[in-house]
Design a protein around this motif. Structure first.
Motif, PDB file in Angstrom:
ATOM      1  N   VAL A 300       0.838  -1.203   0.000  1.00 51.33           N
ATOM      2  CA  VAL A 300       0.000   0.000   0.000  1.00 51.33           C
ATOM      3  C   VAL A 300       0.872   1.252   0.000  1.00 51.33           C
ATOM      4  O   VAL A 300       0.798   2.081  -0.901  1.00 51.33           O
ATOM      5  N   THR A 301       1.715   1.394   1.023  1.00 52.69           N
ATOM      6  CA  THR A 301       2.676   2.499   1.068  1.00 52.69           C
ATOM      7  C   THR A 301       4.103   1.991   0.883  1.00 52.69           C
ATOM      8  O   THR A 301       4.889   2.578   0.139  1.00 52.69           O
ATOM      9  N   PHE A 302       4.428   0.896   1.552  1.00 57.50           N
ATOM     10  CA  PHE A 302       5.745   0.274   1.432  1.00 57.50           C
ATOM     11  C   PHE A 302       5.573  -1.213   1.121  1.00 57.50           C
ATOM     12  O   PHE A 302       4.533  -1.803   1.426  1.00 57.50           O
ATOM     13  N   ASP A 303       6.595  -1.783   0.515  1.00 53.30           N
ATOM     14  CA  ASP A 303       6.535  -3.204   0.158  1.00 53.30           C
ATOM     15  C   ASP A 303       7.899  -3.846   0.392  1.00 53.30           C
ATOM     16  O   ASP A 303       8.781  -3.802  -0.479  1.00 53.30           O
ATOM     17  N   PRO A 304       8.111  -4.429   1.579  1.00 56.53           N
ATOM     18  CA  PRO A 304       9.422  -5.024   1.884  1.00 56.53           C
ATOM     19  C   PRO A 304       9.775  -6.220   1.013  1.00 56.53           C
ATOM     20  O   PRO A 304      10.925  -6.670   1.050  1.00 56.53           O
ATOM     21  N   SER A 305       8.854  -6.719   0.222  1.00 52.58           N
ATOM     22  CA  SER A 305       9.191  -7.822  -0.688  1.00 52.58           C
ATOM     23  C   SER A 305      10.001  -7.330  -1.885  1.00 52.58           C
ATOM     24  O   SER A 305      10.679  -8.120  -2.544  1.00 52.58           O
ATOM     25  N   VAL A 306       9.951  -6.027  -2.158  1.00 50.16           N
ATOM     26  CA  VAL A 306      10.712  -5.475  -3.285  1.00 50.16           C
ATOM     27  C   VAL A 306      11.714  -4.405  -2.842  1.00 50.16           C
ATOM     28  O   VAL A 306      12.549  -3.978  -3.629  1.00 50.16           O
ATOM     29  N   THR A 307      11.625  -3.966  -1.589  1.00 44.34           N
ATOM     30  CA  THR A 307      12.447  -2.852  -1.110  1.00 44.34           C
ATOM     31  C   THR A 307      13.412  -3.303  -0.022  1.00 44.34           C
ATOM     32  O   THR A 307      13.024  -4.032   0.897  1.00 44.34           O
ATOM     33  N   LYS A 308      14.650  -2.867  -0.123  1.00 40.96           N
ATOM     34  CA  LYS A 308      15.633  -3.037   0.939  1.00 40.96           C
ATOM     35  C   LYS A 308      15.638  -1.755   1.773  1.00 40.96           C
ATOM     36  O   LYS A 308      15.778  -0.660   1.236  1.00 40.96           O
ATOM     37  N   PHE A 309      15.495  -1.893   3.081  1.00 42.66           N
ATOM     38  CA  PHE A 309      15.424  -0.739   3.965  1.00 42.66           C
ATOM     39  C   PHE A 309      16.764  -0.498   4.657  1.00 42.66           C
ATOM     40  O   PHE A 309      17.375  -1.421   5.190  1.00 42.66           O
ATOM     41  N   LEU A 310      17.187   0.753   4.635  1.00 48.63           N
ATOM     42  CA  LEU A 310      18.310   1.241   5.419  1.00 48.63           C
ATOM     43  C   LEU A 310      17.721   2.233   6.414  1.00 48.63           C
ATOM     44  O   LEU A 310      16.828   3.001   6.058  1.00 48.63           O
ATOM     45  N   GLN A 311      18.189   2.246   7.629  1.00 47.95           N
ATOM     46  CA  GLN A 311      17.563   3.103   8.639  1.00 47.95           C
ATOM     47  C   GLN A 311      18.593   3.712   9.567  1.00 47.95           C
ATOM     48  O   GLN A 311      19.456   3.018  10.102  1.00 47.95           O
ATOM     49  N   ILE A 312      18.488   5.040   9.745  1.00 46.14           N
ATOM     50  CA  ILE A 312      19.338   5.765  10.693  1.00 46.14           C
ATOM     51  C   ILE A 312      18.437   6.487  11.669  1.00 46.14           C
ATOM     52  O   ILE A 312      17.512   7.207  11.272  1.00 46.14           O
ATOM     53  N   ASP A 313      18.702   6.313  12.956  1.00 48.94           N
ATOM     54  CA  ASP A 313      17.900   6.973  13.984  1.00 48.94           C
ATOM     55  C   ASP A 313      18.787   7.195  15.207  1.00 48.94           C
ATOM     56  O   ASP A 313      19.751   6.462  15.427  1.00 48.94           O
ATOM     57  N   ILE A 314      18.451   8.195  15.996  1.00 48.11           N
ATOM     58  CA  ILE A 314      19.208   8.448  17.227  1.00 48.11           C
ATOM     59  C   ILE A 314      18.811   7.465  18.321  1.00 48.11           C
ATOM     60  O   ILE A 314      19.533   7.284  19.300  1.00 48.11           O
ATOM     61  N   ASP A 315      17.665   6.814  18.139  1.00 49.25           N
ATOM     62  CA  ASP A 315      17.143   5.877  19.145  1.00 49.25           C
ATOM     63  C   ASP A 315      17.288   4.447  18.631  1.00 49.25           C
ATOM     64  O   ASP A 315      16.611   4.052  17.677  1.00 49.25           O
ATOM     65  N   PRO A 316      18.142   3.640  19.245  1.00 46.50           N
ATOM     66  CA  PRO A 316      18.361   2.278  18.746  1.00 46.50           C
ATOM     67  C   PRO A 316      17.112   1.406  18.785  1.00 46.50           C
ATOM     68  O   PRO A 316      16.991   0.463  18.000  1.00 46.50           O
ATOM     69  N   SER A 317      16.161   1.716  19.658  1.00 46.01           N
ATOM     70  CA  SER A 317      14.962   0.885  19.755  1.00 46.01           C
ATOM     71  C   SER A 317      14.052   1.020  18.545  1.00 46.01           C
ATOM     72  O   SER A 317      13.145   0.205  18.343  1.00 46.01           O
ATOM     73  N   GLU A 318      14.272   2.046  17.722  1.00 43.34           N
ATOM     74  CA  GLU A 318      13.436   2.230  16.540  1.00 43.34           C
ATOM     75  C   GLU A 318      13.986   1.515  15.307  1.00 43.34           C
ATOM     76  O   GLU A 318      13.270   1.342  14.323  1.00 43.34           O
ATOM     77  N   ILE A 319      15.249   1.104  15.358  1.00 45.10           N
ATOM     78  CA  ILE A 319      15.864   0.453  14.199  1.00 45.10           C
ATOM     79  C   ILE A 319      15.205  -0.907  13.955  1.00 45.10           C
ATOM     80  O   ILE A 319      15.213  -1.779  14.823  1.00 45.10           O
ATOM     81  N   GLY A 320      14.618  -1.075  12.798  1.00 42.83           N
ATOM     82  CA  GLY A 320      14.012  -2.354  12.433  1.00 42.83           C
ATOM     83  C   GLY A 320      12.724  -2.669  13.158  1.00 42.83           C
ATOM     84  O   GLY A 320      12.251  -3.810  13.109  1.00 42.83           O
ATOM     85  N   ARG A 321      12.131  -1.703  13.804  1.00 43.79           N
ATOM     86  CA  ARG A 321      10.908  -1.970  14.575  1.00 43.79           C
ATOM     87  C   ARG A 321       9.783  -2.495  13.683  1.00 43.79           C
ATOM     88  O   ARG A 321       9.121  -3.483  14.017  1.00 43.79           O
ATOM     89  N   ASN A 322       9.545  -1.838  12.552  1.00 38.23           N
ATOM     90  CA  ASN A 322       8.394  -2.199  11.729  1.00 38.23           C
ATOM     91  C   ASN A 322       8.746  -2.767  10.360  1.00 38.23           C
ATOM     92  O   ASN A 322       7.879  -3.371   9.717  1.00 38.23           O
ATOM     93  N   TYR A 323       9.972  -2.564   9.908  1.00 39.23           N
ATOM     94  CA  TYR A 323      10.424  -3.168   8.656  1.00 39.23           C
ATOM     95  C   TYR A 323      11.842  -3.695   8.857  1.00 39.23           C
ATOM     96  O   TYR A 323      12.658  -3.067   9.543  1.00 39.23           O
TER      97      TYR A 323
END
Length: 611
Positions: A300-323
């Protein structure tokens, strides 16, 4: 060795930290501190009529200054009332230091006046634990200097947020040695932020350069890190489109040729064309919240079956939380983006130009704007929300600060109101607090006295706590409230009507069924605020011109506009609709089937909305 009252030493400490304002409401547990503040030439006390107004105004102040604001409240109803504003700050990562008065330390266990003690003696401060990074109870006044330094550092570092210092009322009036505060003269007030591991910066740069259809998804963390210039430099060098969250609005100008717009339930269909087809998405300062991610429905908005996610955040608990992430990194975004650009220039010195990309983005923007032209110029009354936003845009300067509330004034602004300067729009996102905008604008104006400061708020949100107007009059806070009055809790009325064909409990009506609304302009005049209740669409713009003029002359103003309850367009989807109107396409939050390769929520597939 000389001794001083704790209240005087705390006041001196706050002065040395360059705290200019304390937002609060009095009570017998804090009058010792109020006495000390009365003699300060550097700190102004902003008295309010409700603790939620105080904490929300402090939230607005911190959003503009990027420094911890200071709140002071009483025990019992004071600490229960202050909770909502503190929670709002916590959910949106806003730094705040709260001082709460408490029962006398020598009365622990005796259950003195106003103490909340159902589950333990001297534990009422724990009511704020779920929304504070740390709560301290000061049982020993000699520990206070250490606590003060730790409190401010914790509030402002890492993922910012509120902290609590709970002060038994007798502690304010204790005398202690001044030398105990010697350490506070030595402690740095700045915490150096972490940069990326150089290997991670290089790896992320390589991923972006090698991607066929990369997207950078920007959240509110960009604004918290004040990294807008660094974001623009990176995306312009690599010619990468940028999608954004609600809290990310303004991180890059909505008119920037690479800004494709907001994602999610209140996003844009054209934005989803980019995010769905991205082979690499670099997420910056976002937790991929539900509304921004269409309830995480794949495709719908994102599709992890076709997208590779890279994530930078100041809070480590948010890394990879939902994708799932291919690269996850903890870093300050201002530093990280500069590092990634530096590595990108080494790998691809000439940069990248993607043929037709900017033209495609501009075409989508032009088409969306064209679709709103007629309704934005419509003379009907009650007014359309689109007309209110269009006329407002024309009336205020580009650098005006806008504080939204909940409903059209937030979701519609995020979708359709172009923000071109970072930090000029402020939404309540995580908690979505009704009443936020009306009080937060007070702190915003105090922080930026030379700016025009506007609160966009519905009549439901404004009715939560109109005592914010008393604060504005008493303290000469020259802001403007624009009350978009649809005589209902409009967003919930639309949601209920779409799913159940009724608006029960969401509209404001008298016992005989007639529409009801206070005349907020007259209420404002009763508070001593100049006000206009617009009687036809053509009168709104002149009313705003008067408001801006009054603000420039140092006077608060209110403009009330009766508004038609039109739903904000929703190209994304929200699991709430599927809960209330079950779809065979979705089961327990999982997309199990698509129509023509794309999920179509039931409220979009066929209209349930009755006129």
């Amino acid at each position: 060795m000389s001794k001083k009252l704790v209240s005087e030493l705390v006041t001196d400490y706050l002065e040395r930290r360059d705290v200019k304002y304390i937002f609060g409401l009095c009570g017998h547990t804090v009058i010792g501190m109020l006495d000390a503040l009365s003699r300060s030439n550097k700190i102004k006390y902003i008295s309010n009529r409700h603790e939620a107004v105080a904490s929300t105004a402090a939230d607005g102040y911190a959003r503009v200054t990027h420094k911890a604001s200071v709140v002071m409240c009483h025990l019992g109803p004071g600490i229960t009332n202050v909770l909502t504003g503190v929670a709002n700050a916590a959910f949106d990562s806003i730094p705040m230091v709260v001082f709460a008065g408490d029962v006398p330390s020598y009365y622990y266990g005796k259950h003195p006046h106003q103490e909340v003690n159902m589950h333990g003696d001297a534990t009422q401060y724990r009511m704020l634990e779920p929304v504070c990074k740390r709560c301290w109870r000061v049982d020993d006044p000699e520990a206070l200097p250490d606590i003060l330094d730790k409190a401010f550092r914790l509030a402002e570092s890492g993922r910012p947020g509120p902290v609590l210092i709970d002060m038994p009322m007798d502690i304010w009036s204790r005398e202690i040695e001044e030398d105990l505060f010697a350490r506070t003269y030595q402690d740095s007030h700045i915490t150096i932020k972490p940069a990326l591991d150089p290997a991670a910066a290089k790896a992320i740069a390589e991923k972006l350069i090698n991607a066929k259809n990369p997207v950078i998804h920007a959240g509110g963390g960009i604004l918290l890190a004040q990294a807008s210039k660094e974001l623009a430099a990176l995306v312009e060098f690599l010619d990468i489109p940028v999608s954004r969250t609600l809290m990310g609005q303004g991180c890059l100008s909505d008119r920037h040729p690479l800004m494709v717009g907001q994602t999610g339930f209140w996003g844009l269909a054209s934005t989803h064309e980019f995010t769905l087809n991205a082979d690499v998405i670099l997420a910056l300062g976002t937790r991929f919240a539900e509304a921004d991610s269409s309830s995480w429905y794949q495709g719908v908005t994102f599709d992890p079956s076709v997208t590779k996610f890279l994530q930078i955040d100041i809070d480590p608990s948010e890394i990879g939380r939902n994708y799932p992430v291919e690269i996850g990194a903890v870093a300050d975004l201002k530093l990280a983006l500069a590092q990634i650009l530096e590595e990108a220039k080494k790998i691809k010195p000439e940069g990248i130009k993607r043929a037709g990309l900017r033209e495609k983005i501009q075409k989508a923007k032009d088409e969306f704007k064209a679709s709103n032209v007629a309704i934005s110029n419509d003379d009907r009354f009650p007014m359309t929300p689109q007309r209110i936003l269009k006329d407002l845009k024309e009336a205020i300067p580009e650098d005006a600060l806008i504080f939204t509330d909940v409903g059209w004034n937030k979701n519609g602004v995020a979708q359709q109101f172009e923000i071109t300067i970072p930090g000029t729009v402020h939404h309540s996102s995580g908690l979505a607090t009704m009443g936020f905008g009306a009080s937060a604008v007070l702190g915003g104006k105090i922080a930026a006295p030379d700016k025009i400061c506007i609160a966009l708020v519905g009549d439901g949100g404004f009715g939560v706590n109109p005592t914010c107007m008393a604060t504005a009059v008493e303290k000469s806070i020259a802001c403007t409230w624009v009350v978009m009055n649809n005589k209902a809790f409009g967003t919930i009325a639309g949601l209920e009507n779409a799913n159940y064909h009724t608006k029960f409990g969401t509209e404001f009506r008298t016992p005989d069924g007639a529409e009801y609304s206070p005349n907020w302009a007259k209420v404002a005049e009763g508070y001593g605020v100049e006000a206009i209740r617009v009687e036809k669409a053509a009168d709104f713009r002149p009313a705003m011109d008067k408001a801006v003029k009054a603000n420039k002359e140092g006077r608060p103003f209110l403009v009330e506009a009766i508004m038609e309850n039109i739903a904000v367009p929703t190209p994304g989807c929200w699991n709430i609709n599927d809960i209330y109107t079950p779809s065979e396409l979705v089961k327990e939050g999982k997309l199990v089937k698509k129509e023509n390769g794309r999920y179509v929520p039931p409220s979009h597939a066929k209209s349930h909305i009755t006129k």
